[in-house]
Design an enzyme around this catalytic site. Sequence first.
Site, PDB file in Angstrom:
ATOM      1  N   GLY A  23     -34.774 -20.941  51.454  1.00  0.00           N
ATOM      2  CA  GLY A  23     -35.192 -19.627  50.979  1.00  0.00           C
ATOM      3  C   GLY A  23     -35.570 -19.622  49.511  1.00  0.00           C
ATOM      4  N   ASN A  24     -35.057 -20.599  48.749  1.00  0.00           N
ATOM      5  CA  ASN A  24     -35.390 -20.664  47.322  1.00  0.00           C
ATOM      6  C   ASN A  24     -36.818 -21.138  47.081  1.00  0.00           C
ATOM      7  OD1 ASN A  24     -35.062 -23.370  48.002  1.00  0.00           O
ATOM      8  ND2 ASN A  24     -33.081 -23.544  47.003  1.00  0.00           N
ATOM      9  N   LYS A  64     -21.748 -16.906  54.385  1.00  0.00           N
ATOM     10  CA  LYS A  64     -23.179 -17.068  54.135  1.00  0.00           C
ATOM     11  C   LYS A  64     -23.613 -16.229  52.930  1.00  0.00           C
ATOM     12  CE  LYS A  64     -27.538 -18.075  55.007  1.00  0.00           C
ATOM     13  NZ  LYS A  64     -28.064 -19.407  54.699  1.00  0.00           N
ATOM     14  N   LYS A  72     -29.925 -21.181  58.640  1.00  0.00           N
ATOM     15  CA  LYS A  72     -31.204 -21.641  59.200  1.00  0.00           C
ATOM     16  C   LYS A  72     -31.217 -23.145  59.452  1.00  0.00           C
ATOM     17  CE  LYS A  72     -33.380 -23.528  55.331  1.00  0.00           C
ATOM     18  NZ  LYS A  72     -32.185 -23.613  54.541  1.00  0.00           N
ATOM     19  N   LYS A  94     -26.105 -27.896  55.473  1.00  0.00           N
ATOM     20  CA  LYS A  94     -27.201 -28.866  55.613  1.00  0.00           C
ATOM     21  C   LYS A  94     -26.673 -30.202  56.113  1.00  0.00           C
ATOM     22  CE  LYS A  94     -30.431 -27.014  52.187  1.00  0.00           C
ATOM     23  NZ  LYS A  94     -29.874 -25.651  52.262  1.00  0.00           N
TER      24      LYS A  94
END
Length: 311
Positions: A9-10, A122, A206, A264
């Site tokens: 998202g960054n 989150k 995600k 991740k």
Amino acid sequence: MRVLVALGGNALLRRGQRPDADVQQENLRDAVTSLASLAERHELIITHGNGPQVGVLALESAKDANLTRPYHLDTIVAETQGMIGYWMLQALQNALPGRQVAAMVTQTLVSAVDPAFDDPTKFVGEVYDRQEAEKLAREYGWTVKPDGQYWRRVVPSPTPQRVVETRLIRRLVRDHVLTICAGGGGIPVIRNEKGQLQGVEAVIDKDLTGSVLAEALEADVFMMLTDVPRVARNFGTPQQEDIAHTTPHQLRAEEFPAGSMGPKVEAACRFVETTGDMAAIGKLDEAERILEGKGGTIVTPNATWPLASTL
């Protein structure tokens, strides 16, 4: 080669930037340069984060005096899927004229009894100092936690079980459509007592959804692109050590922050353990170098780079 990319998202909204649409679209145009290069050579599926955007829109909804109650998080995830998907769709169409590109609104099934609903982890939204974060928490009933030197809102992040529209995504991929899907981890849904789909208050990670989807689509590579060059031991300390090639077994022996690198690493391990294929974590602008074995953290069953003969 089939590659599923989970874009952080960054890539759209970096720390300290104003959440204006034109700023995010400009950032995305830079990101699409790397993605378009991958798409020219490989069969590409893209998913993306939405943590900053979900937080911004949730705060707007909470402040809107015309609403009797704020929009639920599942609806805001759907809203950000449409918004970011549109920006990405248009940028890719402009970068790859003549290429068929689709952006889908997709749901992700989770368990109604997932323990994550009782332990929010989150991060969403913008960063604050502790005083401002605690003030907002009191005002809006948020849960906030430290994120490095800042504080942010945290929400439940249940484990993804399946992307509901997987069969449709598979059909698009087989027809060589560059597909954007499962944005923000997918709209979180459960099966209610009638067996019907129902949205829930959560934001799914995600990368974990990307791992589930990459397995279902039989991707050769699952790549998570972010703003750090590699996974590192002892990140941010004098003992920091980058990890180039590794295995799930070796990664699971390390400790990584639950709100950032931890998911991740878990997503990479799950994909490799389940499929025996390759996962990678690295910088967006080094995507090609990662596939060449020259960048990022490459995770395989035996800690080697397996793709030399296929490129």
